[in-house]
Design an enzyme around this catalytic site. Structure first.
Site, PDB file in Angstrom:
ATOM      1  N   GLU A  91       0.826  -1.208   0.000  1.00 22.51           N
ATOM      2  CA  GLU A  91       0.000   0.000   0.000  1.00 22.51           C
ATOM      3  C   GLU A  91       0.861   1.258   0.000  1.00 22.51           C
ATOM      4  OE1 GLU A  91      -4.186  -1.450   1.941  1.00 22.51           O
ATOM      5  OE2 GLU A  91      -2.691  -0.699   3.322  1.00 22.51           O
ATOM      6  N   CYS A 104       3.304   8.801   1.162  1.00 25.46           N
ATOM      7  CA  CYS A 104       3.777   7.925   2.226  1.00 25.46           C
ATOM      8  C   CYS A 104       4.065   6.580   1.563  1.00 25.46           C
ATOM      9  CB  CYS A 104       2.687   7.821   3.289  1.00 25.46           C
ATOM     10  SG  CYS A 104       3.133   6.695   4.608  1.00 25.46           S
ATOM     11  N   CYS A 111       6.313  -6.513   7.490  1.00 22.19           N
ATOM     12  CA  CYS A 111       7.400  -6.025   8.348  1.00 22.19           C
ATOM     13  C   CYS A 111       7.675  -7.075   9.424  1.00 22.19           C
ATOM     14  CB  CYS A 111       7.005  -4.704   9.014  1.00 22.19           C
ATOM     15  SG  CYS A 111       8.312  -4.017  10.057  1.00 22.19           S
ATOM     16  N   CYS A 115       5.462  -4.812  15.841  1.00 29.09           N
ATOM     17  CA  CYS A 115       4.953  -3.847  16.823  1.00 29.09           C
ATOM     18  C   CYS A 115       3.466  -4.136  17.070  1.00 29.09           C
ATOM     19  CB  CYS A 115       5.153  -2.421  16.325  1.00 29.09           C
ATOM     20  SG  CYS A 115       6.883  -2.056  15.997  1.00 29.09           S
ATOM     21  N   CYS A 118       0.594  -1.933  15.385  1.00 33.03           N
ATOM     22  CA  CYS A 118       0.699  -1.633  13.953  1.00 33.03           C
ATOM     23  C   CYS A 118       0.132  -2.773  13.108  1.00 33.03           C
ATOM     24  CB  CYS A 118       2.167  -1.397  13.613  1.00 33.03           C
ATOM     25  SG  CYS A 118       2.512  -1.259  11.851  1.00 33.03           S
ATOM     26  N   CYS A 334      -1.215   6.378   9.734  1.00 33.81           N
ATOM     27  CA  CYS A 334      -0.032   5.677  10.230  1.00 33.81           C
ATOM     28  C   CYS A 334      -0.374   4.353  10.887  1.00 33.81           C
ATOM     29  CB  CYS A 334       0.666   6.547  11.274  1.00 33.81           C
ATOM     30  SG  CYS A 334       1.805   7.697  10.539  1.00 33.81           S
TER      31      CYS A 334
HETATM   32  N1  SAH Z   1       8.712   0.927  10.146  1.00 32.14           N
HETATM   33  C1  SAH Z   1       8.955   2.306  10.189  1.00 32.14           C
HETATM   34  C2  SAH Z   1       8.175   3.113   9.187  1.00 32.14           C
HETATM   35  C3  SAH Z   1       6.707   2.790   8.976  1.00 32.14           C
HETATM   36  S1  SAH Z   1       5.528   3.043  10.280  1.00 32.14           S
HETATM   37  C4  SAH Z   1       8.725   2.830  11.564  1.00 32.14           C
HETATM   38  O1  SAH Z   1       8.127   2.137  12.368  1.00 32.14           O
HETATM   39  O2  SAH Z   1       9.156   3.943  11.818  1.00 32.14           O
HETATM   40  C5  SAH Z   1       5.072   4.759  10.265  1.00 32.14           C
HETATM   41  C6  SAH Z   1       4.720   5.327  11.636  1.00 32.14           C
HETATM   42  O3  SAH Z   1       3.430   4.922  12.115  1.00 32.14           O
HETATM   43  C7  SAH Z   1       5.688   4.866  12.693  1.00 32.14           C
HETATM   44  O4  SAH Z   1       6.025   5.930  13.525  1.00 32.14           O
HETATM   45  C8  SAH Z   1       4.859   3.829  13.421  1.00 32.14           C
HETATM   46  O5  SAH Z   1       5.379   3.522  14.660  1.00 32.14           O
HETATM   47  C9  SAH Z   1       3.520   4.498  13.457  1.00 32.14           C
HETATM   48  N2  SAH Z   1       2.405   3.624  13.777  1.00 32.14           N
HETATM   49  C10 SAH Z   1       2.301   2.291  13.622  1.00 32.14           C
HETATM   50  N3  SAH Z   1       1.097   1.854  14.017  1.00 32.14           N
HETATM   51  C11 SAH Z   1       0.397   2.936  14.422  1.00 32.14           C
HETATM   52  C12 SAH Z   1      -0.937   3.149  14.930  1.00 32.14           C
HETATM   53  N4  SAH Z   1      -1.795   2.133  15.063  1.00 32.14           N
HETATM   54  N5  SAH Z   1      -1.302   4.395  15.245  1.00 32.14           N
HETATM   55  C13 SAH Z   1      -0.455   5.435  15.081  1.00 32.14           C
HETATM   56  N6  SAH Z   1       0.794   5.316  14.602  1.00 32.14           N
HETATM   57  C14 SAH Z   1       1.223   4.084  14.279  1.00 32.14           C
HETATM   58 FE1  SF4 Z   2       7.191  -2.383  11.251  1.00 36.73          FE
HETATM   59 FE2  SF4 Z   2       4.879  -1.257  11.905  1.00 36.73          FE
HETATM   60 FE3  SF4 Z   2       6.789  -1.512  13.742  1.00 36.73          FE
HETATM   61 FE4  SF4 Z   2       7.115   0.235  11.694  1.00 36.73          FE
HETATM   62  S1  SF4 Z   2       5.564   0.355  13.331  1.00 36.73           S
HETATM   63  S2  SF4 Z   2       8.620  -1.224  12.514  1.00 36.73           S
HETATM   64  S3  SF4 Z   2       6.061  -0.882  10.065  1.00 36.73           S
HETATM   65  S4  SF4 Z   2       5.709  -3.197  12.712  1.00 36.73           S
END
Ligand code: SAH
Ligand code: SF4
Length: 347
Positions: A91, A104, A111, A115, A118, A334
């Site tokens: 996406e 974006c 990934c 996390c 996410c 995000c």
């Molecule tokens: N993997 C990289 C880049 C992609 S994520 C990283 O983690 O930085 C882009 C941003 O969205 C990151 O700051 C991530 O931590 C945040 N993010 C992930 N899940 C989210 C959620 N459910 N609500 C708000 N931000 C979130």
């Molecule tokens: Fe991966 Fe999502 Fe964690 Fe970014 S926030 S490192 S995309 S699992």
């Protein structure tokens, strides 16, 4: 080398043209056709000899990704499901604002970091994107809006520094005169905190911007929220960010999702304030976006979020901005980007 995965980057092209005994100026010519003129087939390269077009068609096939699905948000945000040449999907999001268009972009299918908050993390890791796939997906957004991309944030699916080479090659193509011509300062890489990647990034000559997803400045909490980062200790992360600032003169920014009862408590905010002030970083406070994969977590209420931003400024002297949700109604905000099957059936 996985050439069939549309992996036509500058280095491969240089090697191939060298093997074919072509003059150097051909490299820029071909790159310009691919990235500036956006050809769908090498046959469109009218100033390039027939035998070279054929060699490229066979040895470095152009397999451009396509838009499989597009969703429009009430706020103008557009989310795209992009189909790659091997059937995988990723996406990418376009965020327009007045005369700017920010994309974006994703750097991996899935990934590996896992996390908990996410959606991408819940789907697991599938594969790295090639540099060409990253750039092509950004170009699809540009073409769909009919407007130049002014800013790129590598904040889509995937961990950019777990796919360092391709991410940097994509940034070079995006920046190049024969590419999209986007200023390095208008491109941001967001990492979950891979220390070796940050150290390497500090040595890159271009002035790209760095964002780090912190989400907690306390080791226990961070380990729980971001299990894939357990071996990247906060103390080392802090050191790497201080070095990054010293080397580049550019301040990294910190992304911080406000998760009720987890990252927004008094101890958490105190740790965050100290961490950010030690490296002189700006903090972007992100309201947690809801995901189906984890319905136990909630965003901090907005009144408390504003209080936190004010406290960080007053007590720790760090700049903290409360970010708006954009595209949340189409799950384009995000952390809401997920894998193919859900994306196809959604909406
Ligand atoms: N993997 C990289 C880049 C992609 S994520 C990283 O983690 O930085 C882009 C941003 O969205 C990151 O700051 C991530 O931590 C945040 N993010 C992930 N899940 C989210 C959620 N459910 N609500 C708000 N931000 C979130
Ligand atoms: Fe991966 Fe999502 Fe964690 Fe970014 S926030 S490192 S995309 S699992």
């Amino acid at each position: 080398m996985r050439r069939t995965l549309a992996n036509y980057d500058a280095q491969q092209l240089t090697e191939l043209l060298g093997q074919l005994g072509e003059p150097n100026y051909r490299i820029d010519q071909v790159l310009e056709w691919i990235w500036k003129k956006r050809i769908a087939s090498y046959d469109e390269m009218t100033n390039v000899p027939q035998h070279l077009r054929e060699a490229l068609t066979h040895q470095l096939p152009l397999k451009r990704p396509t838009i499989v699905k597009r969703q429009l948000s009430r706020d103008g945000t557009r989310k795209y499901l992009v189909g790659l040449s091997d059937g995988e999907r990723v996406e990418v999001v376009g965020l327009p604002s007045k005369d700017r268009l920010t994309v974006c972009a994703s750097t991996q299918v899935g990934c590996a970091m896992g996390c908990t908050f996410c959606a991408t993390g819940h789907g697991g890791f599938v594969r790295d994107l090639t540099a060409a796939e990253i750039v092509d997906s950004i170009m699809l957004v540009e073409d769909d809006f009919g407007m130049r991309v002014s800013n790129v944030v590598m904040m889509g699916q995937g961990e950019p520094f777990a796919n360092y080479e391709a991410t940097l090659e994509a940034l070079r193509i995006l920046n190049a005169a024969w590419g999209l011509g986007i200023g390095a300062r208008h491109m941001t890489v967001s990492t979950s905190g891979l220390v070796a990647g940050i150290e390497r990034f500090a040595d890159e000559p271009q002035q790209y911007t760095l964002a780090v997803s912190l989400h907690s400045a306390r080791q226990v909490t961070r380990d729980r929220l971001m299990p894939g980062l357990k071996n990247q200790k906060l103390a080392l992360l802090k050191e790497a960010l201080i070095d990054y600032y010293e080397k580049t003169g550019r301040r990294p920014s910190l992304e911080y999702a406000l998760i009720a009862g987890q990252s927004d408590t008094v101890e958490e905010i105190e740790a965050l304030g100290k961490f950010a002030s030690a490296i002189g970083a700006h903090i972007n406070l992100i309201p947690l976006n809801t995901i189906d994969e984890n319905d136990e977590i909630r965003s901090t209420p907005s009144a408390r979020a504003q209080e936190i931003a004010a406290l960080l400024r007053a007590r720790y002297g760090v700049e903290a901005t409360l970010r708006k949700r954009r595209g949340a109604d189409i799950d384009a905000a995000c952390g809401q980007l997920r894998q193919r099957s859900e994306s196809v059936s959604g909406s």
